[in-house]
Design an enzyme around this catalytic site. Structure first.
Site, PDB file in Angstrom:
ATOM      1  N   ASN A 269      -0.785  -1.451   4.953  1.00 31.01           N
ATOM      2  CA  ASN A 269      -1.614  -1.321   3.756  1.00 31.01           C
ATOM      3  C   ASN A 269      -2.964  -2.010   3.920  1.00 31.01           C
ATOM      4  OD1 ASN A 269       0.221   0.190   2.202  1.00 31.01           O
ATOM      5  ND2 ASN A 269       1.415  -1.666   1.848  1.00 31.01           N
TER       6      ASN A 269
ATOM      7  N   ARG B  47       5.890  -4.044   7.140  1.00 33.89           N
ATOM      8  CA  ARG B  47       5.357  -2.704   6.874  1.00 33.89           C
ATOM      9  C   ARG B  47       4.132  -2.796   5.960  1.00 33.89           C
ATOM     10  NH1 ARG B  47       8.510   3.014   5.809  1.00 33.89           N
ATOM     11  NH2 ARG B  47       6.643   4.235   5.441  1.00 33.89           N
TER      12      ARG B  47
ATOM     13  N   HIS C  66      -7.230   2.175  -2.525  1.00 31.66           N
ATOM     14  CA  HIS C  66      -6.581   2.937  -3.598  1.00 31.66           C
ATOM     15  C   HIS C  66      -7.325   2.795  -4.924  1.00 31.66           C
ATOM     16  CE1 HIS C  66      -2.368   3.125  -1.510  1.00 31.66           C
ATOM     17  NE2 HIS C  66      -3.151   4.124  -1.159  1.00 31.66           N
TER      18      HIS C  66
ATOM     19  N   HIS D 114      -5.946  -0.956   1.952  1.00 29.18           N
ATOM     20  CA  HIS D 114      -5.477  -0.010   0.935  1.00 29.18           C
ATOM     21  C   HIS D 114      -5.561  -0.545  -0.495  1.00 29.18           C
ATOM     22  CE1 HIS D 114      -4.318   2.375   4.319  1.00 29.18           C
ATOM     23  NE2 HIS D 114      -3.730   3.288   3.583  1.00 29.18           N
TER      24      HIS D 114
ATOM     25  N   ARG E 163      20.842  16.741  -2.633  1.00 29.97           N
ATOM     26  CA  ARG E 163      20.828  15.326  -2.234  1.00 29.97           C
ATOM     27  C   ARG E 163      20.443  15.128  -0.768  1.00 29.97           C
ATOM     28  NH1 ARG E 163      25.838  14.969  -5.251  1.00 29.97           N
ATOM     29  NH2 ARG E 163      25.379  14.356  -7.382  1.00 29.97           N
TER      30      ARG E 163
ATOM     31  N   HIS F 256      -9.502   9.821   1.295  1.00 31.61           N
ATOM     32  CA  HIS F 256      -8.654   8.647   1.489  1.00 31.61           C
ATOM     33  C   HIS F 256      -9.220   7.761   2.595  1.00 31.61           C
ATOM     34  CE1 HIS F 256      -5.064   6.183   1.685  1.00 31.61           C
ATOM     35  NE2 HIS F 256      -4.928   6.457   2.970  1.00 31.61           N
TER      36      HIS F 256
ATOM     37  N   GLU G 229      -7.422   5.783   9.669  1.00 30.88           N
ATOM     38  CA  GLU G 229      -6.079   5.215   9.873  1.00 30.88           C
ATOM     39  C   GLU G 229      -5.868   4.837  11.340  1.00 30.88           C
ATOM     40  OE1 GLU G 229      -3.839   4.390   7.605  1.00 30.88           O
ATOM     41  OE2 GLU G 229      -4.502   5.490   5.829  1.00 30.88           O
TER      42      GLU G 229
ATOM     43  N   LYS H 166       7.986   8.161   3.950  1.00 31.65           N
ATOM     44  CA  LYS H 166       7.515   8.082   2.561  1.00 31.65           C
ATOM     45  C   LYS H 166       7.264   9.489   2.040  1.00 31.65           C
ATOM     46  CE  LYS H 166       5.364   3.517   2.222  1.00 31.65           C
ATOM     47  NZ  LYS H 166       4.125   2.797   1.909  1.00 31.65           N
TER      48      LYS H 166
ATOM     49  N   GLU I 142       9.551  -1.399   3.491  1.00 29.64           N
ATOM     50  CA  GLU I 142       8.376  -2.171   3.120  1.00 29.64           C
ATOM     51  C   GLU I 142       8.705  -3.443   2.350  1.00 29.64           C
ATOM     52  OE1 GLU I 142       5.124   0.276   1.939  1.00 29.64           O
ATOM     53  OE2 GLU I 142       4.013  -1.418   1.121  1.00 29.64           O
TER      54      GLU I 142
ATOM     55  N   LYS J 100       2.639   2.619  14.519  1.00 25.90           N
ATOM     56  CA  LYS J 100       3.243   2.778  13.203  1.00 25.90           C
ATOM     57  C   LYS J 100       4.772   2.856  13.316  1.00 25.90           C
ATOM     58  CE  LYS J 100       3.346   4.780   8.738  1.00 25.90           C
ATOM     59  NZ  LYS J 100       2.859   5.634   7.681  1.00 25.90           N
TER      60      LYS J 100
END
Lengths: 368, 368
Positions: A246, A242, A253, A249, A122, A266, A186, A144, A238, A228
């Protein structure tokens, strides 16, 4: 000197350390981040050979018992099989609750190792040593973690903050041109969403940046991380700003997925996504056409945009709605107001998106 | 009337609702917990047939689109295969970030579904409907999720709080005697660690409790939940007093594992563990012998202690050190000071633990 940026998240705050050749002196910094002296280093065999051995030496001089866990590289291995391979090794090495997991690698490896650290008992202490520009300015901040699943990128994962991130820009010299530029996309994005000065600095130094000038890179990386980190500090999970990150994106994506994560990196995909978002912003009158053009021009200048095979408009359009950011069938779009300022739009009519996408496709056909 | 207990965890706070026949009226409570109207219900085919259908009806009357995800029952299925089966179904049902996952089942199922909810799209709304006494007083509070891995119980998991927990004591009538008593062991534990009155109420009503008197159970469950909720609110990630809840679990987990999770239920194992902890407490002078005896007497009275085959002292002793609670080779032990008050001891000499364990083993051989 080592630059230190704090990602402020109450009891989960952690420092980013940025300095050329930092990995050779990593031991004392990792001592501060891990409760006990037992760690495992997750890496690929290439990176372990090239940078991992001196990192291990530094760990050992700091009193650590450190073992390597080598995993295969590439998005195709970012799955539950590799995840459970890492977990099996942490178990067989008898890592305990107070042990640490260190990652040395790009975004894929950091996402995998971060998820393993989050799930083992955990959650054990996690330290990231990102080795690509993309991972240094993006994946290293915000906690993330994820694996791809069911054909969907990052479908399975969680938020788990590292205890420290060690960014060594000197490792970027072994990066391929394409991989380097995917991080540059980015970096440019961070300029667009929050800092016109950073954007201009990139505009004015494209050649030096592309030749990986180590006088320039640490400063740019640090500023990008600061942007960031500031956004993530305000909105860890998010729910609000946040989402700015994106920018580019949604279409990015969709295109990555459409081309099977092979044709486009990417960075190339989100470069297209940013062009599209810029055009959509201008079309909706959210920004002036010149603001959109300046973005397209810089992305062309660093050669992030190249001609791609015609895509099926309907399919790409539908893929945008499958994005994790879509809520109950509506897409969230991040649009530019001006350089350094973006805004979130929720209710853009599908027909508008479709018609701008149609026009966008025909323009990209004319690219070099 | 519905009893409501709030588990206070800042932005992750959530209510426990306790009432007989609550599942038939679950819809409106789940509406408050899930942002959109799309949910999936994870359950076993037996529980789905017995209680799930009326729950589905209530969901549908509240405007939900609800689909079942049926998984096999039992600790043996608490693994990565079942976890990824659930995740695959949530993906194929196209659950989105604002969708919800509901679990209807015992501790194993709640742990599995909770982990799936935590990991799907990095976390979607999760609602628990625990159907065993153990899950109602224990697993439903505190956000621990996990699967077994590498032969170690709960080795892989995370902390993820549900948005609501619906506790319906009327479902306990279909529970087997042994399963019911495994929950009773945790109820007794909550009395020992924090509430002498609760302990006494159980002492004075063992027959009514064992016959599942619905006039008595909701109150006992609510008090037990209150105790656990209070502790978890103060220490979500088990760095301090949450360890109290592990009273009886150090030897308990070792015995469960030693007998391959088959011979003893969790409750029987921790009943032995609590006896041992009580004896160790008396041996070290942390409590009087009479306090230890009263615990052993109650556990015998509800028949949680029965004769077990002789175990290998060395192996069980070593297993205690493999426990997740062990840090760098030292065991944390929770000891009783008096009924309603426990204390954490870190540095008990191994030789003491071993000699009390030897004595304990010879005593248990004389049990009925």
């Amino acid at each position: 000197l080592t630059k230190v940026i704090l990602v402020k998240l109450r009891d989960r705050s952690y420092p980013l350390y940025i300095r050329a050749d930092l990995l050779k002196q990593a031991g004392p910094l990792i001592r501060k981040a891990v409760p006990s002296r037992k760690v495992a280093l997750v890496s690929t065999s290439f990176l372990f050979k090239t940078y991992g051995r001196s990192l291990m030496k530094s760990l050992q001089s700091s009193g650590f018992c450190a073992d390597p866990i080598l995993v295969p590289d590439g998005e195709i291995h970012k799955n539950e099989k590799t995840l459970f391979n890492i977990l099996q090794k942490t178990a067989s090495l008898r890592l305990q609750r107070d042990s640490g997991l260190i990652s040395l690698g790009g975004g894929v490896l950091c996402d995998l190792a971060g998820l393993a650290a989050a799930l083992y008992m955990r959650g054990i202490a996690y330290v990231q040593c990102p080795t690509t520009l993309l991972a240094q300015v993006d994946a290293s901040i915000g906690g993330k973690t994820a694996i791809d699943f069911y054909g969907i990128k990052n479908l399975v994962g969680c938020f788990y903050q590292p205890k420290a991130v060690l960014i060594d820009p000197s490792v970027l010299v072994t990066l391929s041109e394409r991989h380097f530029k995917t991080g540059l996309a980015e970096l440019i994005k961070h300029g667009i969403i929050q800092d016109e000065r950073l954007f201009r600095k990139i505009e004015n130094n494209t050649d030096a940046i592309l030749s990986r000038d180590l006088n320039l890179l640490p400063g740019l990386i640090a500023r990008s991380c600061e942007i960031k980190a500031g956004i993530v500090s305000e909105d860890e999970r998010e729910v609000g700003k946040r989402a700015w990150l994106n920018y580019g994106h949604t279409l990015g994506h969709a295109l990555e997925s459409y081309y099977g994560y092979r044709l486009l990196t990417h960075g190339e995909a989100i470069a297209y996504g940013m062009c599209f978002a810029a055009k959509l912003s201008a079309h909706l009158g959210v920004c002036s056409p010149s603001i959109a053009q300046r973005q397209v021009r810089l992305l062309k200048q660093v050669k992030l945009l190249r001609k791609i095979p015609r895509f099926n408009l309907e399919i790409v359009f539908r893929k945008m709605f499958l994005d994790k950011k879509a809520r109950s069938g509506r897409i969230l779009f991040i649009l530019t107001r001006k350089l350094g300022l973006v805004t979130i739009k929720k209710n853009i009519p599908s027909s508008t998106i479709f018609s701008v996408l149609t026009q966008f496709q025909s323009e990209t056909r004319k690219m070099p």
